[in-house]
Design an enzyme around this catalytic site. Structure first.
Site, PDB file in Angstrom:
ATOM      1  CD  GLU A 131      -1.279  -0.749   3.618  1.00  0.00           C
ATOM      2  OE1 GLU A 131      -1.725   0.297   4.088  1.00  0.00           O
ATOM      3  OE2 GLU A 131      -1.525  -1.876   4.089  1.00  0.00           O
ATOM      4  CG  ASP A 135      -4.594   6.735   4.726  1.00  0.00           C
ATOM      5  OD1 ASP A 135      -5.440   6.062   5.316  1.00  0.00           O
ATOM      6  OD2 ASP A 135      -3.497   7.063   5.226  1.00  0.00           O
ATOM      7  CD  GLU A 143      -2.643   4.079   1.889  1.00  0.00           C
ATOM      8  OE1 GLU A 143      -2.717   5.096   2.609  1.00  0.00           O
ATOM      9  OE2 GLU A 143      -2.357   2.959   2.330  1.00  0.00           O
ATOM     10  CB  SER A 151      -4.176  -1.236  -1.012  1.00  0.00           C
ATOM     11  OG  SER A 151      -4.112  -0.356   0.075  1.00  0.00           O
ATOM     12  CG  HIS A 172       2.231   0.986   5.503  1.00  0.00           C
ATOM     13  ND1 HIS A 172       1.160   1.401   6.245  1.00  0.00           N
ATOM     14  CD2 HIS A 172       3.208   1.916   5.716  1.00  0.00           C
ATOM     15  CE1 HIS A 172       1.458   2.534   6.876  1.00  0.00           C
ATOM     16  NE2 HIS A 172       2.692   2.864   6.567  1.00  0.00           N
ATOM     17  CG  ASN A 204      -0.321  -5.255   4.214  1.00  0.00           C
ATOM     18  OD1 ASN A 204      -0.316  -4.997   5.407  1.00  0.00           O
ATOM     19  ND2 ASN A 204      -0.625  -4.360   3.289  1.00  0.00           N
TER      20      ASN A 204
END
Lengths: 503, 67
Positions: A10, A96, A101, A103, A158, A160
């Site tokens: 993201e 965001d 943003e 993802s 980020h 994940n």
């Protein structure tokens, strides 16, 4: 035991609204995303972005992986009123806080992540074009893929990773931290100066990463204050009895495809080794926050780090150890959990990049961002005879990340690519075949009018005039083309799809 | 220091490890070649496209709020 590493990125992008006296980044981000959605929703624009909203029902960003009950002051706010869309490639595109943003959809290997990260850049580029068509002549929106404004404000990229719920969290902290501190030598996007208040430009004229200056804790729930190297947000977006999702906030956004490939590819393998308890327990770094910054500030890669058992080693030494463990791990345990043949490509490339970092960093131009950016900065500085504090160096740093094709410095470099640009373009609209993102994306392509809302682990369909049906998607490896591709193709309506899914 | 088992490495070339032989992505690239050989051309291009008022550009690049 290591579970298949479903993974994704993201990215929060920097945004500038030029030509207005008092720019508002939330308005600018909303305008940017809405312009893209509107353009894609036009007749004949193809299956890009039906106006389907994000469903917040299962969002619990305040739950802590260490098992704590959260305090309300720490819980990140969910801004349900801002634009928040699901794309037909399975991605989420939204505002965001004060940034656009994106993802990526859930991916099954590191190469797929690179493809969808490239697609994300193309989506942002098209968004700028669409927004600037609407704006008056003297205004422009510009998007940057970086993580710092150079003035103490940082925004994240980020990662994940799906992990086995049974793995003790302390073991993740122990070993993942060693990788996060040391992988910076190839994941860093480079930055002029330091934003740590006590560091001067003389001491740190250039550093490996955008982000290291902003980390203050080893472990924690925060992402905006007192940022931790290991983030404990426990929001699996999958069956919580089987899985956790490790939410990694410590990385930089990369422009070099090889850097993105290695960032997620090496981390997936390290996390699989943590799940299988394969790593030498002595492989820990003392005072990891200080070590994170010391590694980032040392472009000579010689900083000695104190290890838990009293030894010292450089980040490069520790990366060699992690690589050797990974090679053994893949030989003994196979590659099924970490992306199959792609994991072998990751390890091969990891080895060659470490060897180059050790002996010939100039081989990594267009491969590792901080080395590439430093090369441009040094050349520019020498040509113009600039002092280290010349503002043109800071401008070059920012403009390296400018996503406008005609202004991006990175785009002029002919950097190495791993993904065919045509595949990246296709990935703007098409979901990956091999995760549940396929089900999400294909349903949006087939029945955009019947999908009321979607999120990572469910979709809500309208059946008939007043009835809604939620379809849970708690298993990230199900809902692939192999599982449901033919089924979706054969169904004419959502009602038929739901009936056949239930049987 | 950590005991090192890879002293023969460090040529900048990939060594033939057992796992890395399979389907490895090539280590060299035309991109890095261009970057080394054509820095002057790149610097010419940077001179052309770099924001004309660097001071104003850097000063106004403010990104508050995130994550």
């Amino acid at each position: 035991m290591a579970v298949p590493k479903t993974l994704g990125i993201e990215t929060e992008f920097g945004i500038v609204h030029r030509g207005v006296a008092d720019p508002n980044p939330i308005t600018a981000s909303s305008l940017l995303i809405n312009a893209y959605l509107s353009r894609r929703a036009e007749p004949g624009a193809g299956p890009g972005a039906p106006r389907v909203g994000w469903d917040f029902i299962d969002e619990t960003p305040g739950v802590d992986a260490r098992g704590f009950a959260h305090m309300s002051g720490l819980v990140p706010e969910i801004e349900t009123h801002l634009v928040n869309a699901v794309l037909t490639n399975g991605a989420r595109y939204y505002v965001d806080h004060a940034h656009p943003e994106l993802s990526t959809p859930e991916c099954a290997d590191a190469l797929s992540v690179v493809r969808y990260d490239r697609a994300a850049e193309l989506i942002l580029i098209e968004s700028m074009e669409a927004a600037n068509e609407i704006l008056p002549e003297d205004q422009e929106l510009v998007v940057y893929k970086n993580n710092s404004d150079g003035k103490g404000n940082s925004y994240g990229c980020h990662e994940n990773y799906l992990m086995d719920r049974a793995t003790p969290f302390w073991r993740i902290v122990q070993h993942a931290t060693t990788h996060f501190v040391t992988r910076q030598i190839f994941t860093g996007a480079g930055k002029v100066g330091s934003e740590a208040p006590w560091k001067t430009l003389d001491e740190v004229p250039f550093q490996l990463t955008q982000r290291a200056d902003f980390f203050e804790e080893e472990v924690g729930l925060e992402t905006t204050l007192k940022r931790p190297i290991v983030n404990t947000r426990d929001e699996p977006h999958a069956d919580p009895l089987l899985y956790r999702r490790l939410h990694v906030i410590v990385g930089d956004a990369n422009l070099c495809e090889v850097a993105t490939f290695l960032k997620v590819g090496t981390t997936a393998i390290v996390l699989a080794m943590v799940e299988d308890d394969f790593l030498d327990p002595r492989l820990t770094v003392v005072d990891p926050v200080r070590a994170l910054q010391a590694v980032s500030w040392d472009t000579g890669l010689a900083e000695p780090l104190l290890l838990g058992d009293g030894r010292t080693a450089t980040a490069l030494d520790l990366q060699w150890e992690l690589l050797e463990a990974s090679q053994k791990y893949l030989l003994q345990r196979g590659t099924a959990a970490v992306g199959g043949v792609v994991a072998e490509q990751v390890v091969g490339r990891w080895e060659s990049v470490l060897a180059s970092l050790e002996a010939r960093p100039e081989h990594l131009l267009g491969v590792v961002d901080w080395i590439t950016k430093r090369h441009l900065l040094e050349g520019f500085r020498a040509r113009h005879g600039l002092e280290p504090d010349d503002v043109r160096l800071a401008a070059l740093d920012l403009q390296y990340h400018d996503l406008r094709p005609e202004r991006s410095l990175f785009a002029r470099l002919a950097a190495e690519t791993l993904v065919d640009p045509r595949d990246a373009r296709t990935a703007m609209d098409q979901p990956p075949d091999d995760t549940r993102a396929f089900f999400r994306g294909r349903c949006l392509q087939r029945w955009p009018g019947s999908v009321i809302a979607a999120n990572w682990d469910s979709m809500v369909f309208e059946v008939g005039s007043e009835s809604l049906r939620r379809v849970p998607m708690m298993e990230p490896t199900r809902g692939t083309r192999e599982h449901v591709g033919t089924l979706i193709d054969e169904c004419d309506t959502v009602v038929e799809l739901l009936e056949r899914l239930a049987t | 220091m950590v005991e090192r088992e890879h002293k023969q490495r460090g040529t900048g070339e990939r060594t033939e490890g057992e796992t890395s032989e399979v389907a490895a992505i090539p280590a060299s690239s035309d991109g890095s070649h261009r970057l080394k050989e054509e820095l002057d051309d790149l610097l010419d291009e940077i001179d052309e496209v770099l924001e004309s008022n660097a001071e104003e550009f850097v000063k106004n690049y403010i990104q508050k709020g995130g994550e």
